[in-house]
Design a protein around this motif. Sequence first.
Motif, PDB file in Angstrom:
ATOM      1  N   PHE A 185      -0.678  96.708 -15.692  1.00  0.00           N
ATOM      2  CA  PHE A 185       0.335  95.906 -14.780  1.00  0.00           C
ATOM      3  C   PHE A 185       1.568  97.127 -14.572  1.00  0.00           C
ATOM      4  O   PHE A 185       1.981  97.834 -15.288  1.00  0.00           O
ATOM      5  CB  PHE A 185       0.993  95.030 -15.803  1.00  0.00           C
ATOM      6  N   ASN A 186       1.707  97.248 -13.244  1.00  0.00           N
ATOM      7  CA  ASN A 186       2.561  98.272 -12.788  1.00  0.00           C
ATOM      8  C   ASN A 186       3.953  97.508 -12.310  1.00  0.00           C
ATOM      9  O   ASN A 186       3.827  96.441 -11.300  1.00  0.00           O
ATOM     10  CB  ASN A 186       2.303  98.636 -11.360  1.00  0.00           C
ATOM     11  N   VAL A 187       4.913  97.451 -13.125  1.00  0.00           N
ATOM     12  CA  VAL A 187       6.082  96.534 -13.050  1.00  0.00           C
ATOM     13  C   VAL A 187       6.952  97.299 -11.977  1.00  0.00           C
ATOM     14  O   VAL A 187       7.593  98.318 -12.160  1.00  0.00           O
ATOM     15  CB  VAL A 187       6.757  96.485 -14.384  1.00  0.00           C
ATOM     16  N   ILE A 188       7.537  96.491 -10.808  1.00  0.00           N
ATOM     17  CA  ILE A 188       8.066  97.028  -9.965  1.00  0.00           C
ATOM     18  C   ILE A 188       9.591  96.152  -9.652  1.00  0.00           C
ATOM     19  O   ILE A 188       9.561  95.109  -9.849  1.00  0.00           O
ATOM     20  CB  ILE A 188       7.577  97.297  -8.581  1.00  0.00           C
ATOM     21  N   ALA A 189      10.437  96.859  -9.102  1.00  0.00           N
ATOM     22  CA  ALA A 189      11.755  96.313  -8.569  1.00  0.00           C
ATOM     23  C   ALA A 189      12.526  97.198  -7.874  1.00  0.00           C
ATOM     24  O   ALA A 189      12.329  98.340  -7.976  1.00  0.00           O
ATOM     25  CB  ALA A 189      12.621  95.576  -9.679  1.00  0.00           C
ATOM     26  N   GLN A 190      13.433  96.558  -6.778  1.00  0.00           N
ATOM     27  CA  GLN A 190      14.444  97.746  -6.096  1.00  0.00           C
ATOM     28  C   GLN A 190      15.098  98.552  -7.217  1.00  0.00           C
ATOM     29  O   GLN A 190      15.351  99.697  -6.989  1.00  0.00           O
ATOM     30  CB  GLN A 190      15.352  96.796  -5.231  1.00  0.00           C
ATOM     31  N   TRP A 220      -2.131  98.615 -20.133  1.00  0.00           N
ATOM     32  CA  TRP A 220      -1.275  99.618 -19.599  1.00  0.00           C
ATOM     33  C   TRP A 220      -0.198  98.820 -19.064  1.00  0.00           C
ATOM     34  O   TRP A 220      -0.200  97.596 -18.155  1.00  0.00           O
ATOM     35  CB  TRP A 220      -1.656 100.328 -18.493  1.00  0.00           C
ATOM     36  N   ILE A 221       1.047  99.238 -19.113  1.00  0.00           N
ATOM     37  CA  ILE A 221       2.422  98.615 -18.515  1.00  0.00           C
ATOM     38  C   ILE A 221       2.915 100.110 -18.088  1.00  0.00           C
ATOM     39  O   ILE A 221       3.499 100.928 -18.814  1.00  0.00           O
ATOM     40  CB  ILE A 221       3.399  98.050 -19.296  1.00  0.00           C
ATOM     41  N   VAL A 245       2.620 100.622 -23.402  1.00  0.00           N
ATOM     42  CA  VAL A 245       3.629 101.020 -22.441  1.00  0.00           C
ATOM     43  C   VAL A 245       3.505 102.459 -21.919  1.00  0.00           C
ATOM     44  O   VAL A 245       3.645 103.332 -22.969  1.00  0.00           O
ATOM     45  CB  VAL A 245       5.026 100.642 -22.994  1.00  0.00           C
ATOM     46  N   CYS A 246       3.059 102.585 -20.992  1.00  0.00           N
ATOM     47  CA  CYS A 246       2.884 104.040 -20.405  1.00  0.00           C
ATOM     48  C   CYS A 246       3.948 105.126 -20.592  1.00  0.00           C
ATOM     49  O   CYS A 246       5.097 104.471 -20.313  1.00  0.00           O
ATOM     50  CB  CYS A 246       2.167 104.006 -18.975  1.00  0.00           C
TER      51      CYS A 246
END
Length: 432
Positions: A185-190, A220-221, A245-246
Motif C-alpha cells: 500500500f503506497n499512501v499518498i496525499a498532496q 508493506w506500507i 511500515v517501510c
Amino acid sequence: MIDIISLGCSKNLVDSETLQRLFLKNGLRCVIDAPKVTGDTVIINTCGFIEDAKQESIDTILQFADAKTKGSIRHLYVMGCLSQRYMEELQQEIPEVDKYYGKFDWKGLVEECSKNATPSSKTSLKAGKPSSDTKYSCYIKISEGCDRHCAYCAIPLITGKHQSRDIEDILDEVRERVKEGVKEFNVIAQELTYYGVDKDGKRHIAELIEKMADIPGVHWIRLHYAYPTQFPMELLKVMREKENVCKYLDIALQHISTNVISNMRRNTTKEETIELIKRLREEVPGICLRTTVMVGYPGETDEDFNELIDFVKWARFERLGAFAYSEEEGTYSAEHFKDDIPEDVKQARLSKLMRVQQRISHEIMDENIGKTLEVVIDRRENDYYIARSQYSSPEVDPEILIGAEDAQLKVGEFYNVEITDSEDFDLYAKIK
C-alpha cells in the motif's frame, strides 16, 4: 470498452482507478493505460501541475480529438487538473471533446458514459477487478487538496483546501483491497503529514498508519509527499516499530538556502531542515529518504545554489529528483517575482546538481552489495525478473534485477535476495 488515459503523478492514477471501479460497478468495461486503445470511448485524466505536464495533456487531447474526427473513436471526454483549471479555454480551443469535467465530477462522467454505452461496452456487475490495478500493489489516497500556499505551486488553485478522508473509510478500503489480493500500500496525499488537521486541528497520520499496519495481510506500507514544517515526530515511532511500515519517506524539501526557502513561502529555515534530516535518520535507522529540489527559483544566486549543492552532498539522499523552476500563472511567485534566471543557467545548475547526485547514488548503491533484502517481483523482462525492495516505490525508484535462469519466480510474491552488483540506479541480485 472505455479507455482511460491517466497522465501525471500517482495521485492522478488513484483518481483514474477510482473512476474505473465506479464504471465496473455500473456494468461498464474499462481499462487504464492499455498498450493500445481499443475502446470506442476515451477519457483523458489530465495533469496541470507544471508546464511540461500541461503540454503533455494538451498534446494527448489533440491526438485523440484527431482520432475522433477520423472516426477511430466515438466519444472523447477530458477530466482532471488541467480541465479543472482551464475548462473554458479548453472548450473553446478543442471543441472536438464531447465534454470537459473537472477533477471531482466522477458521478457526472459515469452517468454520461452509461448513457452512451454500446452493448460491447457493457459487462457483468460480477466482472473481475480493475485490470489496470497491479493486484498485489496499490495507491491509497488519504486526503485531497492542500492548505499550504507555497509561492510556486498551483495545486491549491486546482484542488482547493485540504480535506482528510475519514479514518474508518480509509481502513475499510485497505481491508477490501487486502481481500482482493493487495499486499503493498503506497499512501499518498498532496500533504501527507497534515492528515486530520482539518477534522479536529490535530495530526492523525501516525494513528492512521499504525491502524493500517495492524490489518492482517498488509505486507508493506510506504509513505509519500510529507511536508517538512511541523513534521509529526510521532510518525517516526510507528515507522521504527512496525515491521510492515517501510523505512521510506518521500519528503519534498525544494531548497536549503533560507533566502530561497523564505521566498518560496515554505515556512522553515536551513537550520530547521538540517535538524529534521538528522532526527529522521536517528529515530528510524536505515531510513531511505526521497526528496525533490528546485533550481532556478527567482532570485536564486550562485551562493544559494552552491549552498544547495553542499547540502545534497551532506544529506546523501538515497533518492533525489530535481527540476528547474517554471512560472505558473496565478501563483504568488508569478504575481510577485520576476522569473529572472535565464533558462540556460537553470539547465546548467540542474545538470550539475544531478551529476552530484549520480555520484552519491552510485556510492549508496555499492553499499548494498552483499546485503540481503526482501523484494517483491514486479515483472519479467527478457532474462531478468524485475523486483523492488521496501526502499523503492513503483515506477520512480531503482529496481533490482534477478537472473531468470536462477529460479522460477512469481509476480507479486516476496522473496529474500542477496545483492551481487550495482549500477548508478539499479541493483543485481540472486535468490537466497
